[in-house]
Design an enzyme around this catalytic site. Structure first.
Site, PDB file in Angstrom:
ATOM      1  N   GLU A 105     -13.933 -53.719  -3.842  1.00 54.61           N
ATOM      2  CA  GLU A 105     -15.346 -53.348  -3.972  1.00 54.61           C
ATOM      3  C   GLU A 105     -15.441 -51.853  -4.268  1.00 54.61           C
ATOM      4  OE1 GLU A 105     -16.872 -54.229  -0.071  1.00 54.61           O
ATOM      5  OE2 GLU A 105     -17.089 -56.363  -0.512  1.00 54.61           O
ATOM      6  N   ARG A 157     -20.347 -66.127  22.617  1.00 51.86           N
ATOM      7  CA  ARG A 157     -20.541 -67.406  21.924  1.00 51.86           C
ATOM      8  C   ARG A 157     -19.600 -67.565  20.724  1.00 51.86           C
ATOM      9  NH1 ARG A 157     -24.001 -69.271  18.201  1.00 51.86           N
ATOM     10  NH2 ARG A 157     -24.802 -67.169  17.933  1.00 51.86           N
ATOM     11  N   THR A 206     -15.613 -64.693  26.289  1.00 57.50           N
ATOM     12  CA  THR A 206     -16.712 -65.553  26.745  1.00 57.50           C
ATOM     13  C   THR A 206     -17.966 -65.445  25.876  1.00 57.50           C
ATOM     14  OG1 THR A 206     -17.277 -63.832  28.341  1.00 57.50           O
ATOM     15  CG2 THR A 206     -15.959 -65.667  29.159  1.00 57.50           C
ATOM     16  N   HIS A 256     -21.118 -54.314   2.254  1.00 51.66           N
ATOM     17  CA  HIS A 256     -20.387 -53.795   3.408  1.00 51.66           C
ATOM     18  C   HIS A 256     -20.626 -52.296   3.535  1.00 51.66           C
ATOM     19  CE1 HIS A 256     -17.852 -57.363   2.192  1.00 51.66           C
ATOM     20  NE2 HIS A 256     -18.200 -57.648   3.428  1.00 51.66           N
TER      21      HIS A 256
END
Lengths: 403, 309
Positions: free
Chosen positions: B219, B19, B17, B260
């Site tokens: 990376e 967004r 539920t 990251h």
């Protein structure tokens, strides 16, 4: 985030690991008081978040409280590797019989924490591991089951250590392993872990790093140590420009438009997302460009946030133009970023077509975004132009305008 | 064929539920042959529905409603609740958990991975966009809305593994534009500890008859590339691999993390330069630019076809 040595010592002491009598001083006067209390020879150690203290003269030995105060005064003024010390640690000088190393780190391949133990302490563990691999013992341990002392014992005993040394070292390594998990550390290291002439085992130096992602749930410990939320404890301190970037990102919780790092070039970058930013920053430099900054847009930021980031970059002294580039977006909206950067140019009195060297963001809502860019005469590219190609175009433009 | 998922894969969305989870659910239902999302879980919201998907309070209720084991779960709950959600999925028999959530401390990730191992399950992520089999199914936000995903991904012989969600799409789109489709693309996540590394996905791609080559995005930070290089050498992999290494500039900035969480360099083997050397030693081509990747892949596939006939 990295802890200072005096904080790391407090953390190990809290976990029940013995430390020598010591204190943290911010002035020469405080250093003298601690030395008086210790009532014996002391070591004055600069409290900086960088290595190489010994070489730089940041560690001094004193016989008397007067001498301690004098050394403290000098060490407090001494810059080491670009860092001014936060204070000095005044430590008892212990008669050391033997130095060990105890550490815990994450093993990203095994996906478990690993204990490292060596009977050659006092030097860099990576050096020992390379030159004397038979003097380094390792042991992985579970994060699901409670840590049990035998796991530490087994690691230490594998180096041939026995007798009372084994029995005294075992609880120290076990406590280090437990605190590593309890406090979300990424590194917990005692080096040297010293056996004193009187038979006691103490942590003479400690180095702790805590995971940034865990700061919110480690508030109790951080408060106890007096570490404020504003202390980022990155490898280098945040510049005012970078702090302003954090403010932009904190405006609201939708999406990311921040993670700004300052560089000294003339090409401002409004780039994203995580991997895209890394790729684009490399590409700009590979084509001889000089980025003024690194940053990241990601998720679903508002027009206001994209505008705030672009304004910050555009206002940075020395920035001639900006390049707005991202890898293909799937939830960030092209039109929203376009609106944000155009608004930033206009509000600062710039012509967007002149200031924006290139706009290369393909993906979600690209038709709408491209329409807006066209209206303002901005040079834009769709996915047929690679990240590298876009970076090249931006660099060529800025070099053309300079020459 | 594909790896990890196919058109019959059933899954739930935990945190449905929220967004972004609502959007993700729409995207997955719309894409390809339409994902079989058999339920969603948000505590206290039982009885609602999200785009027709029934919402439950617990994973056990979702399993009961489905009437049999559910294959997978996409977890999109806040970081402080992720470990509990993943444990709930694993203890209810789910064998494939895609964790979208980012900023989860390593200690929690290690616990989830350890429990997954004990339950013979697999975790993808955290901090990832999930898995896509072009024109068939997507599990996670990878590629975005169905219409956008269809622009970037097309079916074909190239497997894609990436530590960056966005770059999974960027590289696949570049392959698609050059006429090279993808067998399965997996966004494995950008954190220091993740459920499935390159080397751990290799046996799956190796066993997938449709996959003829692999493209990976890498990376700085961690030892995952060294692990892959070792796997490739030890197992005499049949698959040519082309890698792209981003973040080379970070080698000049030790102790800093960009992009990251997992890019933090904690040892000398973690740098871009070292990784490129390790990959090259194992015969993995490291492309200088993404635009070079399709021609290198095509060449490698042709070479292999030539050597077999």
């Amino acid at each position: 985030m990295r802890f200072y040595e005096y904080e790391s010592r407090a953390i190990v002491a809290k976990a029940g690991i013995p430390v020598t009598k010591h204190g943290f001083a911010k002035t020469a006067l405080e250093a003298r008081e601690i030395a008086e209390e210790i009532a014996g020879p002391v070591v004055i150690k600069s409290q900086v978040l960088t290595g190489g203290r010994m070489k730089a003269g940041g560690v001094q030995f004193a016989e008397t409280p007067d001498e301690a105060a004098r050394h403290a005064e000098n060490v407090l003024e001494l810059e080491i590797g670009g860092h001014m010390p936060r204070g000095v640690l005044v430590d008892s000088r212990a008669a050391v019989k033997h130095e060990y190393y105890a550490g815990v780190v994450w093993d990203g391949i095994r996906k478990q924490p690993v204990m490292l133990f060596s009977d050659m302490g006092g030097i860099d563990i990576e050096e020992v591991a390379e030159e004397h691999p038979d003097h380094v013992a390792r042991g992985h341990f579970s994060t699901l089951r409670p840590f049990s002392d035998w796991q530490a014992k087994q690691v230490i005993a594998s180096l041939g250590i026995t007798g009372s040394a084994l029995n005294r070292l075992t609880p120290i390594l076990a406590r280090l392993a437990r605190l590593f998990l309890e406090y979300d550390m990424t590194l917990a290291e005692i080096n040297p872990l010293s056996e004193l002439e009187d038979g006691a085992f103490v942590a003479l130096d400690a180095h702790m790093d805590m995971e940034n992602e865990a700061r919110s749930r480690q508030q109790a410990l951080l408060r106890e140590l007096g570490v404020g939320d504003e202390e980022t404890r990155q490898a280098r301190e945040a510049t005012p420009f970078e702090l302003a970037g954090e403010e932009v990102d904190a405006q609201d919780h939708r999406g990311v438009a921040g993670n700004v790092t300052e560089f000294d070039g003339n090409l401002g970058l409004v780039i994203g997302a995580g991997g895209g930013s890394l790729t684009l920053f490399d590409a700009v430099r590979a084509h001889g460009g000089h980025p003024a900054n690194y940053c990241e847009i990601g998720g679903t930021p508002s027009v206001r946030k994209a505008c705030g980031l672009a304004k910050l970059v555009l206002s940075k002294p020395g920035v001639e133009r900006i390049a707005v580039m991202m890898s293909i977006v799937s939830n960030t909206r092209v039109d929203i970023v376009a609106r944000g950067v155009i608004k930033a140019c206009i509000e600062l009195g710039f012509d967007p077509a002149e200031k924006i060297a290139i706009f290369r963001i393909p993906g979600a809502w690209e038709e709408e975004g491209f329409k807006i860019l066209e209206k303002y005469g901005i040079d834009y590219a769709d996915r047929s132009v690679s990240l590298d190609g876009a970076a090249k175009r931006a660099v060529e433009k800025i070099q053309g305008s300079a020459g | 064929m594909s790896i990890l998922v196919d058109e019959n894969t059933t899954f739930i969305v935990q945190g449905i539920t929220g967004r972004e989870a609502v959007n993700l659910t729409r995207e997955c239902l719309d894409y390809g042959k339409g994902a079989k999302i058999v339920g969603g879980v948000t505590p206290g919201r039982r009885g609602r529905d999200v785009h027709g998907v029934p919402v439950f309070d617990t994973v056990a209720q979702a399993v009961e409603h489905h009437g049999g084991p559910i294959d997978g779960s996409v977890v999109t709950v806040p970081p402080a609740f992720t470990k509990d959600a993943v444990f709930e999925a694993l203890e209810n028999g789910i064998k494939l958990v895609v964790i979208v959530t980012e900023r989860i401390p390593r200690g929690d990730v290690a616990q989830m991975v350890e429990l997954a191992r004990e339950r013979d399950a697999r975790i993808i992520g955290p901090n990832c966009l999930g898995i896509i089999v072009p024109d068939v199914i997507k599990m996670g936000g990878i590629g975005g809305p169905a219409r956008d995903a269809a622009k970037s991904y097309s079916p074909g012989p190239v497997g894609v593994i990436s530590r960056s969600g966005g770059m999974t799409t960027e590289m696949s789109s570049t392959l698609t534009a050059a006429g090279l489709g993808q067998s399965t693309a997996v966004s494995i996540g950008g954190d220091a500890i993740i459920g499935s590394s390159y080397a751990e996905l290799m046996p799956l791609f190796e066993a997938d008859p449709e996959t003829e080559a692999l493209v990976i995005y890498t990376e700085p930070g961690g030892r995952m590339e060294a692990e892959l290089a070792r796997w490739v050498s030890d197992n005499h992999s049949r698959l040519p691999i082309v890698a792209f290494m981003a973040g080379r500039f970070m080698d000049e900035m030790p102790g800093m993390s960009f992009g990251h969480a997992g890019t933090i360099v904690e040892g000398k083997e973690d740098t871009a330069t070292e990784k490129i050397a390790r990959l090259a030693e194992a015969g993995i081509v490291v492309a200088e630019e993404i635009s070079q990747i399709p021609s290198i892949v095509a060449e490698k596939i042709a070479e292999r076809a030539g050597s077999i006939t």
